[in-house]
Design a protein around this motif. Structure first.
Motif, PDB file in Angstrom:
ATOM      1  N   ASN A  42       0.847  -1.183   0.000  1.00 12.33           N
ATOM      2  CA  ASN A  42       0.000   0.000   0.000  1.00 12.33           C
ATOM      3  C   ASN A  42       0.890   1.243   0.000  1.00 12.33           C
ATOM      4  OD1 ASN A  42      -1.718   2.183   0.806  1.00 12.33           O
ATOM      5  ND2 ASN A  42      -3.132   0.724   1.727  1.00 12.33           N
ATOM      6  N   PRO A  43       0.743   2.150  -0.975  1.00 11.36           N
ATOM      7  CA  PRO A  43       1.627   3.324  -1.029  1.00 11.36           C
ATOM      8  C   PRO A  43       1.517   4.246   0.180  1.00 11.36           C
ATOM      9  CG  PRO A  43       0.454   3.034  -3.100  1.00 11.36           C
ATOM     10  CD  PRO A  43      -0.174   2.092  -2.115  1.00 11.36           C
ATOM     11  N   HIS A  44       0.393   4.177   0.897  1.00 15.44           N
ATOM     12  CA  HIS A  44       0.216   5.024   2.075  1.00 15.44           C
ATOM     13  C   HIS A  44       0.895   4.445   3.315  1.00 15.44           C
ATOM     14  CE1 HIS A  44      -2.755   7.877   0.382  1.00 15.44           C
ATOM     15  NE2 HIS A  44      -3.030   6.867  -0.409  1.00 15.44           N
ATOM     16  N   ALA A  45       1.146   3.157   3.304  1.00 16.34           N
ATOM     17  CA  ALA A  45       1.790   2.482   4.431  1.00 16.34           C
ATOM     18  C   ALA A  45       2.289   1.147   3.915  1.00 16.34           C
ATOM     19  CB  ALA A  45       0.812   2.286   5.584  1.00 16.34           C
ATOM     20  N   LEU A  46       3.579   1.043   3.664  1.00 13.95           N
ATOM     21  CA  LEU A  46       4.131  -0.094   2.931  1.00 13.95           C
ATOM     22  C   LEU A  46       3.926  -1.428   3.635  1.00 13.95           C
ATOM     23  CD1 LEU A  46       7.491   1.523   1.756  1.00 13.95           C
ATOM     24  CD2 LEU A  46       5.338   1.322   0.477  1.00 13.95           C
ATOM     25  N   ASP A  47       3.696  -1.393   4.933  1.00 14.54           N
ATOM     26  CA  ASP A  47       3.479  -2.630   5.672  1.00 14.54           C
ATOM     27  C   ASP A  47       1.993  -2.946   5.847  1.00 14.54           C
ATOM     28  OD1 ASP A  47       3.253  -0.354   7.243  1.00 14.54           O
ATOM     29  OD2 ASP A  47       3.877  -1.361   9.080  1.00 14.54           O
ATOM     30  N   ARG A  48       1.125  -2.172   5.180  1.00 12.05           N
ATOM     31  CA  ARG A  48      -0.322  -2.355   5.296  1.00 12.05           C
ATOM     32  C   ARG A  48      -0.896  -2.897   3.994  1.00 12.05           C
ATOM     33  NH1 ARG A  48      -3.128  -0.889  10.379  1.00 12.05           N
ATOM     34  NH2 ARG A  48      -1.343  -0.363  11.680  1.00 12.05           N
ATOM     35  N   SER A  49      -2.014  -3.592   4.114  1.00  7.84           N
ATOM     36  CA  SER A  49      -2.616  -4.284   2.975  1.00  7.84           C
ATOM     37  C   SER A  49      -3.110  -3.318   1.901  1.00  7.84           C
ATOM     38  CB  SER A  49      -3.788  -5.142   3.459  1.00  7.84           C
ATOM     39  OG  SER A  49      -4.433  -5.767   2.359  1.00  7.84           O
ATOM     40  N   PRO A  50      -2.954  -3.708   0.624  1.00  4.04           N
ATOM     41  CA  PRO A  50      -3.559  -2.962  -0.474  1.00  4.04           C
ATOM     42  C   PRO A  50      -4.986  -3.410  -0.761  1.00  4.04           C
ATOM     43  CG  PRO A  50      -2.210  -4.691  -1.377  1.00  4.04           C
ATOM     44  CD  PRO A  50      -2.075  -4.793   0.126  1.00  4.04           C
ATOM     45  N   CYS A  51      -5.441  -4.450  -0.089  1.00  2.00           N
ATOM     46  CA  CYS A  51      -6.814  -4.971  -0.116  1.00  2.00           C
ATOM     47  C   CYS A  51      -7.255  -5.466  -1.494  1.00  2.00           C
ATOM     48  CB  CYS A  51      -7.802  -3.931   0.414  1.00  2.00           C
ATOM     49  SG  CYS A  51      -9.450  -4.645   0.755  1.00  2.00           S
ATOM     50  N   GLY A  52      -8.266  -6.343  -1.440  1.00  2.00           N
ATOM     51  CA  GLY A  52      -8.984  -6.781  -2.630  1.00  2.00           C
ATOM     52  C   GLY A  52      -8.110  -7.433  -3.674  1.00  2.00           C
ATOM     53  N   SER A  53      -8.689  -7.903  -4.739  1.00  4.87           N
ATOM     54  CA  SER A  53      -7.849  -8.531  -5.754  1.00  4.87           C
ATOM     55  C   SER A  53      -7.277  -7.523  -6.739  1.00  4.87           C
ATOM     56  CB  SER A  53      -8.610  -9.633  -6.492  1.00  4.87           C
ATOM     57  OG  SER A  53      -9.557  -9.126  -7.387  1.00  4.87           O
ATOM     58  N   SER A  54      -7.909  -6.352  -6.902  1.00  7.41           N
ATOM     59  CA  SER A  54      -7.359  -5.318  -7.794  1.00  7.41           C
ATOM     60  C   SER A  54      -6.358  -4.454  -7.042  1.00  7.41           C
ATOM     61  CB  SER A  54      -8.489  -4.458  -8.370  1.00  7.41           C
ATOM     62  OG  SER A  54      -9.429  -5.240  -9.069  1.00  7.41           O
ATOM     63  N   LEU A  64       4.759   6.508   0.922  1.00  7.49           N
ATOM     64  CA  LEU A  64       5.745   5.535   0.438  1.00  7.49           C
ATOM     65  C   LEU A  64       6.689   5.103   1.560  1.00  7.49           C
ATOM     66  CD1 LEU A  64       6.602   6.989  -3.084  1.00  7.49           C
ATOM     67  CD2 LEU A  64       4.944   5.226  -2.503  1.00  7.49           C
ATOM     68  N   LYS A  65       6.151   5.078   2.784  1.00 13.21           N
ATOM     69  CA  LYS A  65       6.894   4.615   3.950  1.00 13.21           C
ATOM     70  C   LYS A  65       6.031   3.610   4.719  1.00 13.21           C
ATOM     71  CE  LYS A  65       9.244   9.067   4.625  1.00 13.21           C
ATOM     72  NZ  LYS A  65       9.456  10.200   5.565  1.00 13.21           N
ATOM     73  N   ARG A  66       6.633   2.935   5.659  1.00 12.23           N
ATOM     74  CA  ARG A  66       5.879   2.078   6.555  1.00 12.23           C
ATOM     75  C   ARG A  66       4.988   2.940   7.453  1.00 12.23           C
ATOM     76  NH1 ARG A  66       7.705  -3.140   7.412  1.00 12.23           N
ATOM     77  NH2 ARG A  66       7.122  -3.037   9.619  1.00 12.23           N
ATOM     78  N   TRP A  67       3.902   2.366   7.928  1.00 16.20           N
ATOM     79  CA  TRP A  67       2.984   3.135   8.759  1.00 16.20           C
ATOM     80  C   TRP A  67       3.700   3.638  10.019  1.00 16.20           C
ATOM     81  CZ3 TRP A  67       0.772   2.503  13.708  1.00 16.20           C
ATOM     82  CH2 TRP A  67      -0.279   3.396  13.967  1.00 16.20           C
ATOM     83  N   GLY A  68       3.484   4.902  10.319  1.00 21.13           N
ATOM     84  CA  GLY A  68       4.052   5.494  11.524  1.00 21.13           C
ATOM     85  C   GLY A  68       5.440   6.068  11.359  1.00 21.13           C
ATOM     86  N   PRO A 128      -9.755   0.969   7.951  1.00 24.14           N
ATOM     87  CA  PRO A 128      -8.357   1.256   7.615  1.00 24.14           C
ATOM     88  C   PRO A 128      -7.623  -0.026   7.198  1.00 24.14           C
ATOM     89  CG  PRO A 128      -8.953   2.164   9.771  1.00 24.14           C
ATOM     90  CD  PRO A 128     -10.061   1.248   9.372  1.00 24.14           C
ATOM     91  N   ALA A 129      -6.622   0.139   6.354  1.00 24.06           N
ATOM     92  CA  ALA A 129      -5.829  -1.011   5.914  1.00 24.06           C
ATOM     93  C   ALA A 129      -5.139  -1.671   7.102  1.00 24.06           C
ATOM     94  CB  ALA A 129      -4.780  -0.557   4.896  1.00 24.06           C
ATOM     95  N   TRP A 130      -5.187  -2.975   7.158  1.00 29.15           N
ATOM     96  CA  TRP A 130      -4.592  -3.772   8.233  1.00 29.15           C
ATOM     97  C   TRP A 130      -3.164  -4.172   7.843  1.00 29.15           C
ATOM     98  CZ3 TRP A 130      -8.668  -4.769   5.090  1.00 29.15           C
ATOM     99  CH2 TRP A 130      -8.451  -5.703   4.065  1.00 29.15           C
ATOM    100  N   PRO A 131      -2.362  -4.599   8.802  1.00 31.01           N
ATOM    101  CA  PRO A 131      -0.994  -5.024   8.466  1.00 31.01           C
ATOM    102  C   PRO A 131      -0.993  -6.233   7.519  1.00 31.01           C
ATOM    103  CG  PRO A 131      -1.194  -4.623  10.826  1.00 31.01           C
ATOM    104  CD  PRO A 131      -2.588  -4.572  10.254  1.00 31.01           C
TER     105      PRO A 131
END
Length: 487
Positions: free
Chosen positions: A143-155, A482-486, A407-410
């Motif tokens: 996920n570009p908003h938090a690299l260690d968080r899920s981008p979700c879904g199949s797309s 483009l960083k890990r969350w936090g 919110p996107a989960w780890p």
């Protein structure tokens, strides 16, 4: 990554590019810097080697999409040398030479297809404990908003790519949540059209009852532009028989569309219980009300039978539809049925490294046609006639609204996804009705979308109301770190 050789600028300079670069070379440089290296988003699976040549030809086509650069999910076929893999090693050499009709429509409108995006393998239907965005071919999308968080879904790759500015727009596909969830957690617009508005021919299937392709963009206006190219009947896809008569200019009136006097059904019970998310939802409602909308509280609890029967439908149709698709492929030596895919996965340890294929195995055993037909009729009734249709009529509202997802989960390759139960998108998915998600802000820097769901074929109205909200929104939407969350 399969990039042509060219000089790559520094990551710092590329991150300073405008949110929407203009040409193929700009996007290729950005992909090289932040998808293939640096943060390594793994959103783009393969690059079309003919993209630059196609761009020159596309710019000679008159129209608003002339020269626009797009990515397509790698379960959609395109002519040329790229395989259509659905993320699986079983199809890594499946070069069909065919343009899916939806791709042909985009090209005719002047779109340049830059390449393919990564996805949850087999559109996230292989395992009950999968990690969204992982495929054996492309690895784990971030996920570009938090690299260690899920981008979700199949797309997932399509959503991450557009959030990160790797193309002007992308095409995703959805069976249940696979456009709207990645769009929501990536902070972009995602539109799942009415099933039957867009052709599914030459798209790797799950369910002919629920599958559709749709645009993933940075604005509602861009999604409407893409829909103008995508929508239309296809003689090879009977679900689209009405599309030519139902499609319209989805951009007409969009720039000035208002919501004064429009009644919107607020699905409060589907908003979850996170206090910050609820406060964000309340702010969106305040913005809608300030723009003139009339808000009607909706008291709705879905029947557990709806989800149970939806799953039965997906299992049965997966086996049937996947087999038909595999047998349509030009490669005569490849897999021909779901059972062949199951056997391939067992023989290739890389496929089952992180999670299994229990859903595939359940689908292979789902052969009771009478039970399937009963499940389809019941799930469709509960989601459609007694779901969205009834809620709209009983409450005299035009559309239903709710947060799209939490919110996107780890990212967790060991235990899989951790969905939090926010949203009501399954209603629109099962019924086959339009569903739009528009960014409404963030929880601790993690994007949250607002869903707009309407009646069958009411796609234009859904887009209009979503665009009006987009203009009325007073909350700032997050920019990818483009960083890990936090950090």
């Amino acid at each position: 990554m399969k990039l042509p050789a060219f000089a790559v600028a520094s990551i710092a300079s590329l991150l300073a590019l405008p949110a929407q670069a203009q040409g193929v070379s700009d996007y290729l440089a950005r992909i090289a810097a932040i998808d293939d290296s640096g943060p390594m988003l793994n959103a783009v699976l393969a690059i079309n080697p003919d993209a630059a040549k196609d761009e020159a030809a596309a710019r000679t086509i008159a129209g608003p999409l002339s020269g626009k650069v797009m990515l397509i999910k790698d379960n959609i076929e395109m002519a040329g040398p790229l395989a259509t893999t659905a993320g699986s090693l079983a199809l890594k050499d499946s070069v069909t030479g065919r343009d899916a009709p939806l791709v042909a429509r985009l090209r005719k409108a002047g779109v340049v297809i830059l390449g393919k995006t990564n996805l949850s393998e087999w559109a996230n239907i292989r395992s009950s404990s999968s990690s969204s965005g992982w495929s054996a071919v492309g690895g784990q999308t971030k996920n570009p908003h938090a690299l260690d968080r899920s981008p979700c879904g199949s797309s997932s790759g399509s959503g991450a790519a557009i959030a990160a500015g790797l193309a002007w727009a992308a095409i995703g596909t959805e069976t249940d949540g696979s456009i709207t969830c990645p769009a929501s957690v990536s902070g972009i617009v995602g539109f799942k059209p009415t099933v039957g508005m867009v052709s599914r021919t030459h798209v790797v299937p799950i369910s002919h009852s629920q599958d559709t392709a749709g645009p993933m963009t940075r604005s509602v206006a861009d999604a409407a532009l893409v829909m103008n190219a995508l929508a239309g009947s296809d003689s090879a896809d009977s679900a689209t028989a009405e599309a030519d008569s139902r499609k319209t200019d989805f951009t007409a009136g969009l720039a000035t569309a208002g919501i004064k006097g429009i009644r919107l059904g607020v699905m409060r019970k589907q908003a979850g219980n996170h206090p910050v998310l609820l406060a964000l939802f309340d702010k969106a409602l305040t913005d809608l009300k300030a723009a003139g909308a009339e808000l009607v509280e909706i008291d709705f609890e879905p029947s557990p039978d709806m989800g149970r029967d939806e799953f039965a439908v997906l299992l049965y149709e997966l086996r049937e539809d996947m087999g038909a698709y595999l047998r349509s492929l030009p490669n005569k030596t490849g897999p021909k049925r779901l059972a062949d895919l199951i056997a391939f996965n067992k023989a290739n340890a890389e496929e089952l490294r992180w999670f299994g294929q229990d859903v595939f195995e359940q689908a292979e055993a789902a052969t009771d046609t009478v039970a399937y037909e009963k499940a389809r009729a019941n799930s469709l009734r509960l989601a459609g006639a007694e779901g969205i249709d009834k809620l709209l009529a009983d409450n005299r509202v035009t559309l239903l609204i709710a947060p799209t997802e939490g919110p996107a989960w780890p990212i967790d390759l060991v235990l899989g996804d951790h969905f939090v139960g926010v949203g009501a998108g399954s209603l629109a998915a099962i019924a086959g009705y339009p569903h739009l998600t528009v960014p409404m802000g963030a929880v601790e820097g993690l994007p949250i979308g607002l869903s707009f769901m309407g009646a069958k074929w009411d796609d234009a109205r859904v887009l209009n109301v979503g665009a009006a909200y987009e203009r009325a929104r007073t909350v700032a939407v997050p920019v990818p770190s483009l960083k890990r969350w936090g950090e």
